[in-house]
Each structure stands twice: as structure tokens, then as C-alpha cells.
Design a protein around this motif. Structure first.
Motif, PDB file in Angstrom:
ATOM      1  N   GLY A   1       0.887 -16.490  -9.773  1.00 33.37           N
ATOM      2  CA  GLY A   1       0.824 -15.498  -8.687  1.00 33.37           C
ATOM      3  C   GLY A   1      -0.518 -15.564  -7.989  1.00 33.37           C
ATOM      4  O   GLY A   1      -0.605 -15.550  -6.751  1.00 33.37           O
ATOM      5  N   MET A   2      -1.587 -15.678  -8.776  1.00 37.24           N
ATOM      6  CA  MET A   2      -2.924 -15.737  -8.168  1.00 37.24           C
ATOM      7  C   MET A   2      -3.109 -17.024  -7.382  1.00 37.24           C
ATOM      8  O   MET A   2      -3.699 -17.035  -6.312  1.00 37.24           O
ATOM      9  CB  MET A   2      -3.991 -15.603  -9.251  1.00 37.24           C
ATOM     10  N   LYS A   3      -2.594 -18.119  -7.937  1.00 33.89           N
ATOM     11  CA  LYS A   3      -2.714 -19.413  -7.243  1.00 33.89           C
ATOM     12  C   LYS A   3      -1.992 -19.352  -5.897  1.00 33.89           C
ATOM     13  O   LYS A   3      -2.527 -19.763  -4.866  1.00 33.89           O
ATOM     14  CB  LYS A   3      -2.130 -20.505  -8.155  1.00 33.89           C
ATOM     15  N   LEU A   4      -0.771 -18.807  -5.917  1.00 34.03           N
ATOM     16  CA  LEU A   4       0.048 -18.727  -4.712  1.00 34.03           C
ATOM     17  C   LEU A   4      -0.635 -17.866  -3.649  1.00 34.03           C
ATOM     18  O   LEU A   4      -0.788 -18.256  -2.485  1.00 34.03           O
ATOM     19  CB  LEU A   4       1.394 -18.110  -5.113  1.00 34.03           C
ATOM     20  N   HIS A   5      -1.086 -16.693  -4.057  1.00 30.92           N
ATOM     21  CA  HIS A   5      -1.685 -15.786  -3.083  1.00 30.92           C
ATOM     22  C   HIS A   5      -3.089 -16.238  -2.681  1.00 30.92           C
ATOM     23  O   HIS A   5      -3.529 -15.987  -1.560  1.00 30.92           O
ATOM     24  CB  HIS A   5      -1.687 -14.358  -3.623  1.00 30.92           C
ATOM     25  N   GLY A   6      -3.784 -16.907  -3.610  1.00 29.51           N
ATOM     26  CA  GLY A   6      -5.104 -17.432  -3.262  1.00 29.51           C
ATOM     27  C   GLY A   6      -4.986 -18.470  -2.150  1.00 29.51           C
ATOM     28  O   GLY A   6      -5.789 -18.488  -1.205  1.00 29.51           O
ATOM     29  N   ALA A   7      -3.965 -19.337  -2.244  1.00 28.43           N
ATOM     30  CA  ALA A   7      -3.749 -20.357  -1.208  1.00 28.43           C
ATOM     31  C   ALA A   7      -3.408 -19.671   0.117  1.00 28.43           C
ATOM     32  O   ALA A   7      -3.910 -20.050   1.180  1.00 28.43           O
ATOM     33  CB  ALA A   7      -2.625 -21.296  -1.628  1.00 28.43           C
ATOM     34  N   ARG A   8      -2.590 -18.629   0.055  1.00 28.26           N
ATOM     35  CA  ARG A   8      -2.192 -17.935   1.278  1.00 28.26           C
ATOM     36  C   ARG A   8      -3.404 -17.252   1.918  1.00 28.26           C
ATOM     37  O   ARG A   8      -3.608 -17.299   3.131  1.00 28.26           O
ATOM     38  CB  ARG A   8      -1.106 -16.898   0.921  1.00 28.26           C
ATOM     39  N   SER A   9      -4.231 -16.667   1.074  1.00 28.46           N
ATOM     40  CA  SER A   9      -5.422 -15.988   1.571  1.00 28.46           C
ATOM     41  C   SER A   9      -6.357 -16.983   2.269  1.00 28.46           C
ATOM     42  O   SER A   9      -6.880 -16.710   3.359  1.00 28.46           O
ATOM     43  CB  SER A   9      -6.137 -15.311   0.387  1.00 28.46           C
ATOM     44  N   PHE A  10      -6.572 -18.152   1.649  1.00 29.37           N
ATOM     45  CA  PHE A  10      -7.449 -19.166   2.247  1.00 29.37           C
ATOM     46  C   PHE A  10      -6.924 -19.575   3.622  1.00 29.37           C
ATOM     47  O   PHE A  10      -7.675 -19.690   4.592  1.00 29.37           O
ATOM     48  CB  PHE A  10      -7.522 -20.387   1.317  1.00 29.37           C
ATOM     49  N   LYS A  11      -5.589 -19.771   3.697  1.00 29.44           N
ATOM     50  CA  LYS A  11      -4.998 -20.198   4.973  1.00 29.44           C
ATOM     51  C   LYS A  11      -5.135 -19.108   6.035  1.00 29.44           C
ATOM     52  O   LYS A  11      -5.521 -19.374   7.177  1.00 29.44           O
ATOM     53  CB  LYS A  11      -3.516 -20.510   4.781  1.00 29.44           C
ATOM     54  N   LEU A  12      -4.802 -17.874   5.650  1.00 27.20           N
ATOM     55  CA  LEU A  12      -4.890 -16.776   6.621  1.00 27.20           C
ATOM     56  C   LEU A  12      -6.316 -16.617   7.135  1.00 27.20           C
ATOM     57  O   LEU A  12      -6.554 -16.387   8.317  1.00 27.20           O
ATOM     58  CB  LEU A  12      -4.433 -15.455   5.969  1.00 27.20           C
ATOM     59  N   ARG A  13      -7.271 -16.765   6.202  1.00 29.13           N
ATOM     60  CA  ARG A  13      -8.677 -16.595   6.579  1.00 29.13           C
ATOM     61  C   ARG A  13      -9.105 -17.670   7.574  1.00 29.13           C
ATOM     62  O   ARG A  13      -9.727 -17.390   8.589  1.00 29.13           O
ATOM     63  CB  ARG A  13      -9.540 -16.644   5.314  1.00 29.13           C
ATOM     64  N   SER A  14      -8.737 -18.921   7.281  1.00 28.02           N
ATOM     65  CA  SER A  14      -9.178 -19.989   8.183  1.00 28.02           C
ATOM     66  C   SER A  14      -8.467 -19.880   9.535  1.00 28.02           C
ATOM     67  O   SER A  14      -9.059 -20.152  10.578  1.00 28.02           O
ATOM     68  CB  SER A  14      -8.988 -21.362   7.544  1.00 28.02           C
ATOM     69  N   GLU A  15      -7.204 -19.436   9.519  1.00 28.93           N
ATOM     70  CA  GLU A  15      -6.487 -19.275  10.799  1.00 28.93           C
ATOM     71  C   GLU A  15      -7.078 -18.123  11.602  1.00 28.93           C
ATOM     72  O   GLU A  15      -7.222 -18.197  12.821  1.00 28.93           O
ATOM     73  CB  GLU A  15      -5.004 -18.998  10.528  1.00 28.93           C
ATOM     74  N   LEU A  16      -7.437 -17.068  10.902  1.00 31.53           N
ATOM     75  CA  LEU A  16      -8.020 -15.893  11.563  1.00 31.53           C
ATOM     76  C   LEU A  16      -9.355 -16.255  12.222  1.00 31.53           C
ATOM     77  O   LEU A  16      -9.619 -15.919  13.388  1.00 31.53           O
ATOM     78  CB  LEU A  16      -8.216 -14.802  10.514  1.00 31.53           C
ATOM     79  N   LEU A  17     -10.180 -16.984  11.467  1.00 27.63           N
ATOM     80  CA  LEU A  17     -11.480 -17.359  12.029  1.00 27.63           C
ATOM     81  C   LEU A  17     -11.310 -18.335  13.183  1.00 27.63           C
ATOM     82  O   LEU A  17     -12.056 -18.285  14.170  1.00 27.63           O
ATOM     83  CB  LEU A  17     -12.377 -17.957  10.946  1.00 27.63           C
ATOM     84  N   ALA A  18     -10.313 -19.223  13.059  1.00 25.16           N
ATOM     85  CA  ALA A  18     -10.071 -20.160  14.159  1.00 25.16           C
ATOM     86  C   ALA A  18      -9.606 -19.398  15.395  1.00 25.16           C
ATOM     87  O   ALA A  18     -10.048 -19.683  16.525  1.00 25.16           O
ATOM     88  CB  ALA A  18      -9.033 -21.201  13.745  1.00 25.16           C
ATOM     89  N   ALA A  19      -8.751 -18.399  15.190  1.00 25.30           N
ATOM     90  CA  ALA A  19      -8.292 -17.597  16.325  1.00 25.30           C
ATOM     91  C   ALA A  19      -9.471 -16.866  16.953  1.00 25.30           C
ATOM     92  O   ALA A  19      -9.604 -16.783  18.180  1.00 25.30           O
ATOM     93  CB  ALA A  19      -7.236 -16.596  15.867  1.00 25.30           C
ATOM     94  N   GLY A  20     -10.368 -16.369  16.103  1.00 33.03           N
ATOM     95  CA  GLY A  20     -11.543 -15.660  16.600  1.00 33.03           C
ATOM     96  C   GLY A  20     -12.481 -16.578  17.362  1.00 33.03           C
ATOM     97  O   GLY A  20     -13.066 -16.191  18.376  1.00 33.03           O
ATOM     98  N   ALA A  21     -12.598 -17.822  16.882  1.00 32.18           N
ATOM     99  CA  ALA A  21     -13.544 -18.755  17.514  1.00 32.18           C
ATOM    100  C   ALA A  21     -13.001 -19.319  18.820  1.00 32.18           C
ATOM    101  O   ALA A  21     -13.756 -19.878  19.622  1.00 32.18           O
ATOM    102  CB  ALA A  21     -13.855 -19.896  16.545  1.00 32.18           C
TER     103      ALA A  21
END
Ligand code: FAD
Length: 396
Positions: free
Chosen positions: A312-332
Motif C-alpha cells: 500500500g505504501m509503495k503504491l501510494h508513494g509512487a502516486r504521490s511522487f507522480k502527482l508532485r512532479s506533475e503539480l510542479l510542472a503545471a506550476g512552472a
């Protein structure tokens, strides 16, 4: 810890890495690998056992219970702790696995060197036809007296280029069903017969390699666990990997304001409602991960080994990393496409998070079967001798 021990830790951290400032560290080594920073930090923390606090004192830790380890982790949040990616297999996977499956001699030989940053380990599990189907490993190990001779090919071996040791899953009994004919070894990466060929990733890193083994010799004293018991050792190591294996030290504490939120605020985007909404969703996901980590911590306090909650942690950790990088890319905005923007490497690294350490689909299978109790996948080759089973895309 006593106030005096807190002072000692503060002194060690101030003297070695200093207070956290505006500098950025890499995540999981993405964008480069700095062996020296991690080695310096581990060498400095070694005398007090602060680098791997939950390990036994005589092996480089300080016998910390989960509460003390969590306290040390929270304490470190104010300091510029380097990215320990190069040392991660040793610290978080091999060390805890040796405590369960290694001999006393092996623990003494290998764990203090890991704790001090003197030895780097890599994980030699995956092969061209054994990734998700890891039990299909075909690297062979043949015994000759007190020595084993290993032949085969590993792939995607992160850190192999600079590792001192590799923990290597090999087949010792081809006539046994696939899970039962495996044995785990520790392989010296500079041994004759080991050929490491780096591969370049989409993000420009060359962190992983193909490793070819040709009559590579391993003494029986470097076998980890029983002959034929490799699958047990492998699943223990994978559980530590998926749990982040630092269960005693929850990553997100109430005091840890996420740096990605700083990035958004600094970019002046805190007033953008859509981004604020996405940031809040991500923050909630990270909180859910933190609570899962705390549950895993309670599990450990009760003396249980990590279980499927790690998936569960592995799955959500991967999702969190992706969301974070997409969010920052959208912001940039358009700047996100520039290679000198600091989020660029993370953005290109994000897809790999769903593959490394076992894919999302495999984590879902584990959760479905072992947590939700859903019917298992058909496993037609489980009781068939490996030597006659159909393997990968080709008939054997
Ligand atoms: C950055 C990175 C670092 C890595 N580092 C290491 C390392 O240090 N050491 C190491 O040993 N390995 C490492 N790996 C390898 C990694 O563990 C494997 O890539 C992973 O287990 C998937 O195996 P595979 O690539 O062979 O894909 P496959 O197993 O061939 O899977 C292909 C696709 O089929 C899906 N699939 C397969 N089986 C099922 C199933 N039963 N149910 C549903 N879907 C399924 C998968 O989810 C995937 O989408 C690394 C990988 C990456 C990307």
C-alpha cells in the motif's frame, strides 16, 4: 533520548551536514549520485549509531526502539541530510534482512560497514525474463565443495556500477518447482567473472546496469539463508523495500512542511485555485501514507515483520511522487520543459516509480490477495519443475 543524547546528536549533525537551508538534495539519486556526501554523513553518525538507530549497537546502530528511531528522524528534519540513495539497499534492505536470515558471522562482517558508509550494496534480482515473475530467475549457482559458481544475467541493477557487494538471487535446483529451487548469495562486485554494463535512463541518469556473471565464484560462507531457501529471503527483502523499510521513522511529521509546497508558494502560485486544490489532494494523500506508516510502526512495536501494508505504501508513494512532479510542472508552465529547471529530472523520473521495487499491478495483486482476500491469480506453474515450465515469452 535524554537531553544529553539530543545534544550529542545535534553536535554530530551540526558538525557533519549543518542546518537545512534553501539548498536542494536529489530524490532517490535522480539527476546524479553523490557518494561522498552520504559517506561523510554516515561516518559521522556511526559512533552514536544515529544512521541506523534501530540496528543493534554492536552492528552500528543504537538498539533504538521505534519511538526513539522516530524521534531521531524528526530531529534530523532540521538538518541538511544528504540523499542516501547509494546506501539505501544496504541500510534499508540488506541490513534488516540479515538480521532475520543472516548468520552472526555475516551480520558482523557486513552490517557495521554498511552503517559506516564503507560498503555499498546493490540488489541483483531482476533478469530479462524475471521481473514481476521474480521466481523465474535463471541465473544458475552450482556447488563445488565450499564454493559456488554463478552464471547468468541480471538487469536493471541499480548502483551496480559503484557497489561493493550485490545480493543475488540464483537457481540452485532447476528440477524443483520455481519458488523452491532458489538460493540467495552475497557477491563481491569486483570478483572475476562479474561484468557491469551501465544503461542510460530517460532522465539521463545511468543508475542501473546489466550485470553478466560468468563462472563468478562465491564462497559458501557468503550464502544467505538455506540452500533452496532463497525465495524466503527474497520476499523478506522485498517487504523491507516496499515498506520503505524505515517504518520506525515516519517520513512526514507535523513539523515537516513539504518542500514542494514551498516551491509552489515561491512561484507565487498559492493563489491559483486549481493548483491549490491539487496541492491539497496531494497533501491528503501524503497524510494517508503517513498514517499507514504509523500503523506499520505499531506493527513493528508489536514484534511483527513488515507485511502487505508495504505494498500500500509503495503504491501510494509512487502516486504521490507522480502527482508532485506533475503539480510542479503545471506550476512552472513552459519552464518545466527546460532541462536546467530543478523539477525536470523528477518529472522524467516519476514514471519509473511505478515499476521499480515491483510494479503497481503487482502491488495491487498482493493487496487484493493478501489484504482483501480476493481469489488468487491462476498459477499454473507453481508445482511444476522449473526446468520443464514455460518461461517468459518462449517455451523452454
Ligand atoms: C528505476 C528502476 C530501478 C530498478 N532497480 C532494480 C534493482 O536495483 N534491482 C533489481 O533487481 N531490479 C530493479 N529494477 C527492476 C524492477 O524490479 C522490474 O522492472 C519490475 O519488477 C518489473 O519487471 P519487468 O521490468 O521485467 O516487467 P514485466 O514483469 O515484464 O512486466 C511488464 C508489465 O506487465 C505487468 N504484469 C506482469 N505480471 C503481471 C501480473 N501477474 N498481473 C498484472 N500485471 C502484470 C507489469 O505490471 C508491467 O506493466 C528496477 C527498475 C527500474 C525502473
Amino acid at each position: 533520548m535524554t537531553p544529553a543524547e539530543d545534544d550529542e546528536l545535534r553536535r554530530v549533525l551540526e558538525g557533519s551536514v549543518g542546518r537545512r537551508g534553501s539548498e536542494r538534495t536529489t530524490t532517490l539519486g535522480a539527476g546524479g549520485f553523490d557518494l561522498d556526501a552520504g559517506r561523510g554523513y554516515l561516518a559521522a553518525t556511526r559512533p552514536g549509531g544515529f544512521g541506523v538507530p534501530s540496528w543493534p549497537r554492536h552492528l552500528g546502530g543504537r538498539d533504538a526502539d521505534p519511538d526513539e528511531a522516530a524521534h531521531i528522524k524528526a530531529f534530523q528534519a532540521d538538518f541538511a541530510i544528504p540523499d542516501l540513495y547509494p546506501y539505501r539497499v544496504g541500510m534499508r534492505m540488506v541490513g534488516p534482512t540479515l538480521l532475520e536470515h543472516g548468520t552472526t558471522d555475516q551480520q558482523w562482517r557486513w552490517m557495521p560497514a554498511i552503517a559506516a558508509g564503507d560498503a555499498i550494496w546493490c540488489q541483483m534480482f531482476s533478469e530479462p525474463e524475471a521481473g514481476s515473475d521474480l521466481a523465474n530467475v535463471s541465473t544458475s549457482a552450482r556447488r563445488d565443495g565450499d564454493l559456488w559458481s554463478l552464471d547468468g544475467q541480471k538487469v536493471w541493477t541499480s548502483r551496480a556500477e559503484y557497489a561493493t557487494w550485490g545480493i543475488c538471487l540464483a537457481r540452485t535446483a532447476p528440477e524443483a518447482p520455481k519458488h523452491r529451487g532458489l538460493t540467495m548469495f552475497a557477491v563481491r562486485m569486483d570478483a572475476p567473472g562479474i561484468d557491469v554494463r551501465p544503461l542510460t535512463q530517460i532522465n539521463g541518469d545511468a543508475h542501473f546496469s546489466e550485470v553478466f556473471l560468468t563462472a563468478a565464484t562465491v564462497p559458501d560462507t557468503d550464502r544467505i539463508g538455506d540452500v533452496g531457501g532463497g525465495w524466503r529471503v527474497a520476499t523478506a527483502l522485498l517487504a523491507h523495500e516496499r515498506a520503505g523499510a524505515d517504518r520506525s521513522a515516519p517520513k512526514v511529521g507535523p513539523s515537516a512542511w513539504p518542500t514542494w509546497l514551498d516551491d509552489l508558494v515561491q512561484a507565487g502560485l498559492s493563489s491559483d485555485r486549481v493548483l491549490r486544490d491539487r496541492a491539497m489532494a496531494l497533501y491528503c494523500l501524503d497524510e494517508a501514507i503517513r498514517f499507514t506508516e504509523l500503523r506499520a510502526l505499531a506493527n513493528e512495536q508489536a514484534g511483527r515483520q513488515p507485511g502487505p501494508e508495504g505494498s500500500g505504501m509503495k503504491l501510494h508513494g509512487a502516486r504521490s511522487f507522480k502527482l508532485r512532479s506533475e503539480l510542479l510542472a503545471a506550476g512552472a508552465g513552459a519552464a518545466a520543459m527546460l532541462t536546467d529547471w530543478h523539477g525536470h529530472v523528477d518529472f522524467l523520473t516519476a514514471p519509473s516509480m511505478s515499476i521499480r521495487g515491483g510494479t503497481d499491478e503487482i502491488q495491487r495483486n498482493i493487496l487484493g490477495e493478501r489484504v482483501l482476500g480476493l481469489p488468487g491469480e491462476p498459477r499454473v506453474d507453481r508445482d511444476v519443475p522449473w526446468s520443464v515450465s514455460r518461461r517468459g515469452a518462449r517455451p523452454s
